[in-house]
Design a protein around this motif. Structure first.
Motif, mmCIF file in Angstrom:
data_model
loop_
_atom_site.group_PDB
_atom_site.id
_atom_site.type_symbol
_atom_site.label_atom_id
_atom_site.label_comp_id
_atom_site.label_asym_id
_atom_site.label_seq_id
_atom_site.Cartn_x
_atom_site.Cartn_y
_atom_site.Cartn_z
ATOM 1 N N LEU A 2 -13.089 -33.878 147.020
ATOM 2 C CA LEU A 2 -11.659 -33.566 146.984
ATOM 3 C C LEU A 2 -11.022 -34.190 145.755
ATOM 4 C CD1 LEU A 2 -10.945 -34.319 150.688
ATOM 5 C CD2 LEU A 2 -11.269 -32.097 149.660
ATOM 6 N N TYR A 42 -4.011 -35.193 145.677
ATOM 7 C CA TYR A 42 -3.344 -35.488 146.939
ATOM 8 C C TYR A 42 -4.303 -35.427 148.116
ATOM 9 C CZ TYR A 42 1.443 -35.275 145.230
ATOM 10 O OH TYR A 42 2.608 -35.530 144.625
ATOM 11 N N PHE A 43 -5.246 -34.485 148.068
ATOM 12 C CA PHE A 43 -6.080 -34.285 149.241
ATOM 13 C C PHE A 43 -7.112 -35.386 149.379
ATOM 14 C CE2 PHE A 43 -4.035 -30.359 148.351
ATOM 15 C CZ PHE A 43 -3.650 -29.931 149.597
ATOM 16 N N LEU A 61 -5.137 -38.131 150.906
ATOM 17 C CA LEU A 61 -4.932 -37.898 152.333
ATOM 18 C C LEU A 61 -6.197 -38.153 153.129
ATOM 19 C CD1 LEU A 61 -2.776 -36.899 154.214
ATOM 20 C CD2 LEU A 61 -2.132 -36.861 151.845
ATOM 21 N N ALA A 62 -7.348 -37.730 152.577
ATOM 22 C CA ALA A 62 -8.595 -37.910 153.312
ATOM 23 C C ALA A 62 -8.915 -39.388 153.455
ATOM 24 C CB ALA A 62 -9.727 -37.185 152.593
ATOM 25 N N VAL A 105 -2.113 -28.459 156.469
ATOM 26 C CA VAL A 105 -3.401 -28.293 155.784
ATOM 27 C C VAL A 105 -4.360 -27.490 156.644
ATOM 28 C CG1 VAL A 105 -5.422 -29.524 154.930
ATOM 29 C CG2 VAL A 105 -3.161 -30.360 154.396
ATOM 30 N N TRP A 123 -2.738 -24.471 153.489
ATOM 31 C CA TRP A 123 -1.729 -25.212 152.742
ATOM 32 C C TRP A 123 -0.831 -24.264 151.953
ATOM 33 C CZ3 TRP A 123 1.022 -29.147 152.826
ATOM 34 C CH2 TRP A 123 1.616 -29.661 151.688
ATOM 35 N N LEU A 139 -8.522 -33.585 160.223
ATOM 36 C CA LEU A 139 -8.183 -33.514 158.799
ATOM 37 C C LEU A 139 -9.434 -33.625 157.934
ATOM 38 C CD1 LEU A 139 -5.977 -33.696 156.486
ATOM 39 C CD2 LEU A 139 -6.303 -36.128 156.637
ATOM 40 N N LEU A 160 -10.895 -30.630 155.626
ATOM 41 C CA LEU A 160 -10.965 -30.810 154.183
ATOM 42 C C LEU A 160 -12.395 -30.646 153.697
ATOM 43 C CD1 LEU A 160 -8.530 -33.750 153.468
ATOM 44 C CD2 LEU A 160 -8.265 -31.381 152.844
ATOM 45 N N PRO A 171 -11.357 -26.319 152.893
ATOM 46 C CA PRO A 171 -10.116 -26.908 152.370
ATOM 47 C C PRO A 171 -8.967 -25.911 152.316
ATOM 48 C CG PRO A 171 -11.943 -27.243 150.868
ATOM 49 C CD PRO A 171 -12.454 -26.392 151.958
ATOM 50 N N SER A 207 -5.192 -20.393 151.626
ATOM 51 C CA SER A 207 -4.030 -20.979 150.978
ATOM 52 C C SER A 207 -3.791 -20.330 149.630
ATOM 53 C CB SER A 207 -4.266 -22.473 150.791
ATOM 54 O OG SER A 207 -3.411 -22.946 149.805
#
Lengths: 360, 320
Positions: free
Chosen positions: A141, A144-145, A148-149, B257, B261, B298, B302, B306, B312
């Protein structure tokens, strides 16, 4: 025009270079990684002497205690600066690795009577093991992601700690962790702890210095500059990112172990998101891409929080405002910014006086 | 050690942020009830997620202070209702206005000065703003958790064996209305299209004469408004205290998310999936682990997809 000005030597240049030399002693070099090779400079001797002599000159228990905390934060920030400042990735879960290190030491020393010196290394290993497990999937990633993760990982860690009271003592935590000791020498006073923490910090700084001038360290900078570019010249981008993440986590684990054996308590409230934010702030305020900056940032923010704690319930809003103001006015670090401004000012004075002379 | 004697699924029932559910004996009997509470939770997450999506559609910023808007919506309404006795609708409206003002101020004082800053700095600045908002609301309104009176009716009504509180229906209605108005804003008005343009192509937006910073400014106002509406609608069901904003905000973000997103429908879908999963998990694992479920979802989403469930518009390539 400007080049011509700088070609000829003027007497007052001696004055400016003196000022710059003094400045370069105090303020971290923002362009350390541009130098071909790192060599021990006079500045390092200055830092070393300051660290060694300061607690003897300022012989105050509160000061020693604060500097112990600042040193632990410094180790954390040093680990994160490899990840954030050099490799250009962001992590908001660094406090979790700190917590893992802390709990490893706490559990090993209180339940299994393992010496704290062994537990110290075990903590680093455990933290880096977890970093390897978590880093494998999430380091693909970006931006931002990734933030976040890693934040999610930190929150999961907190929930697991709170919900497994048999292992970690739940929300109450673990008490009576023995002080750090090597071969019968117990670090039980604040002064001894100060030398312990800062000794470890100096060792880790030397390690990081060697690391960032190695092949791997140059790869960090390449990854930060452009991942596609880095992989085009044959750098294993995923491997480098994972390596630097694991290394930062190992630093955090060592810091956590020291924290547990210095404060003799481990408590889930300490390892919350606030600590992660604090560490990232230290790196940002210290300046990206240098090693001394984050440590200076750690000392600065630790002192700031201690100073603000006098205002009790007003301390948190003030802290938030100060953080935002610092970010707005010093986005590339306090040291870097001041240095650039001062160099600009000095050169401006020089040009101004020369202009006046010409006009006359 | 204060280890609870029985680790029941409803150990936290009645505490802050937990629905009050009757302690049925059989796990399978409570599933419909959990489903209902999951849908209520889902509507809340969807509302908060819509706030994130609004900002994401106008700029690529993620505003970590979004949860604080939710908290402030409830807190300010409570303050206006109890301290200055205003009638309920007036108090709610003025609270929304105040929070929208705070959203504008957040943009003017924090985001706009940092318009050229790099990502970590923006991230830290919104986290700092979130810290400031939550701690100053603790100063202004006190640290005790607060609950508003419900909009209509007093007790929950029963459908078969399942009890539904009227406020849950209100939350669902609010989610639908907000979704509808956001859809109309971004698909039927020039303003909404300008907002979207400023996010998808900054240079192109500049060239077509769109004031990008104005669009982001407006998006912050809209998202603060959505947050405060969410806060006002949920405070009658769940107690809101000064520190509950962060977690609600994060879960709203996870919902956005999860669904996809940058898509309104994605936030709604993600919210319901997240809420129902979380609620149903209570039946099978101790409820203390409930907060971890959202973050595990989450990490999984991800890692595996993702783009989110619906895909998205902002995450198009495989490496992003």
């Amino acid at each position: 025009m400007v080049d011509q000005v700088h070609k000829e030597f003027r007497k007052r240049d001696l004055l400016y270079s003196g000022a710059l030399w003094l400045l370069s002693l105090i303020i971290p070099d923002p362009q350390l990684h541009y130098r071909r090779e790192y060599q021990l400079r006079r500045r390092d001797l200055f830092y070393l002497l300051t660290i060694l002599l300061l607690p003897l000159i300022w012989n105050d228990a509160h000061f020693h205690h604060l500097m112990v905390l600042a040193g632990i934060h410094g180790i954390l920030a040093l680990g994160l600066t490899l990840f954030l400042g050099y490799a250009g990735q962001i992590s908001l879960g660094h406090a979790a690795f700190f917590g893992i290190g802390s709990y490893t030491t706490a559990i090993l020393t209180t339940r299994y009577d393992i010496s704290s010196f062994l537990a110290f290394w075990a903590s680093g290993l455990t933290a880096s093991f977890f970093a390897y497990l978590i880093g494998r999937p999430i380091l693909k990633l970006k931006g931002y992601f990734l933030a976040l993760a890693t934040l999610g990982f930190g929150e999961i860690f907190l929930v697991l700690v709170r919900e497994s009271p048999h292992l970690t003592g739940g929300v109450i935590g673990i008490f009576d962790i023995p002080f750090f000791s090597i071969a019968g020498f117990i670090f039980d006073t604040y002064l001894r702890q100060y030398y312990l923490i800062w000794g470890v910090l100096i060792g880790l700084v030397l390690f990081s210095k060697n690391l960032i001038r190695s092949k791997m360290g140059r790869a960090f900078l390449a990854v930060a500059a452009s991942e596609d570019g880095a992989s085009a010249v044959g750098i294993d981008v995923n491997g480098i990112k994972l390596g630097v993440f694991v290394m930062g986590a190992a630093f955090a684990g060592l810091a956590g172990s020291l924290f547990a054996s210095v404060m003799s308590t481990a408590n889930p409230d300490i390892f919350s998101l606030n600590l992660s934010v604090l560490i990232v702030m230290m790196v940002i305020l210290g300046g990206m891409g240098n090693l001394y900056g984050p440590i200076a940032g750690a000392v600065f923010l630790t002192w700031l929080i201690d100073g603000l704690s006098r205002y009790q319930e007003y301390s948190l809003p003030i802290y938030g405002v100060i953080l935002i103001l610092l970010l707005i006015f010093f986005p590339d670090g306090i040291g870097t910014r001041l240095r650039v401004r001062l160099i600009y000012l000095i050169s401006y004075w020089g040009r101004k006086r020369r202009r006046e002379k010409v006009e006359l | 050690m204060f280890v609870p004697a029985r680790r029941s699924a409803f150990r936290h029932a009645g505490e802050v942020g937990e629905p009050i559910i009757k302690d049925y004996m059989d796990t399978w009997n409570i599933i419909p009830q959990l489903l209902i509470s999951g849908i209520t939770f889902g509507a809340i997450y969807a509302l908060v997620g819509l706030g994130f999506v609004t900002i994401a559609r106008a700029s690529q910023i993620i505003n970590f202070a979004q949860g604080e808007f939710v908290m402030l919506g409830g807190m300010v309404t409570f303050f206006l209702l109890k301290t200055i006795p205003l009638p309920y609708p007036l108090a709610a409206l003025s609270a929304i206005l105040i929070v929208v003002l705070i959203g504008f101020l957040l943009h003017l004082l924090v985001i706009y000065p940092l318009r050229k800053a790099t990502l970590p700095i923006l991230l830290m600045a919104t986290l700092g703003a979130s810290l400031f908002l939550s701690s100053s609301s603790a100063l202004l309104f006190g640290t005790l958790p607060k609950a508003l009176p419900p909009f209509s009716g007093s007790g929950p009504f029963e459908i078969g064996k399942v009890s539904v509180s009227p406020q849950s229906l209100w939350v669902l209605v609010a989610t639908l209305l907000v979704l509808l108005s956001l859809y109309l804003l971004s698909h039927r008005t020039l303003l909404g299209k300008a907002m979207e343009a400023s996010s998808t192509d900054a240079l192109g937006a500049d060239l077509s004469g769109i004031s990008r910073h104005l669009m982001i400014f407006l998006a912050f106002g809209v998202s603060a408004g959505i947050g405060s509406i969410a806060g006002i609608f949920i405070t009658p069901i769940f107690y809101v205290s000064y520190h509950s904003g962060t977690l609600i905000g994060l879960k709203g973000f996870i919902a956005a998310v999860l669904g996809g997103w940058g898509k309104h429908g994605g936030a709604i879908l993600g919210g319901f999936v997240l809420g129902v999963t979380e609620s149903l998990s209570v039946a099978f694992i101790p409820s203390g682990y409930k907060d971890a479920i959202a973050f595990i979802i989450l990490l999984l989403i991800l890692y595996l997809r993702p783009k989110g469930i619906l895909g998205s518009p902002f995450i198009d390539s495989r490496r992003w």
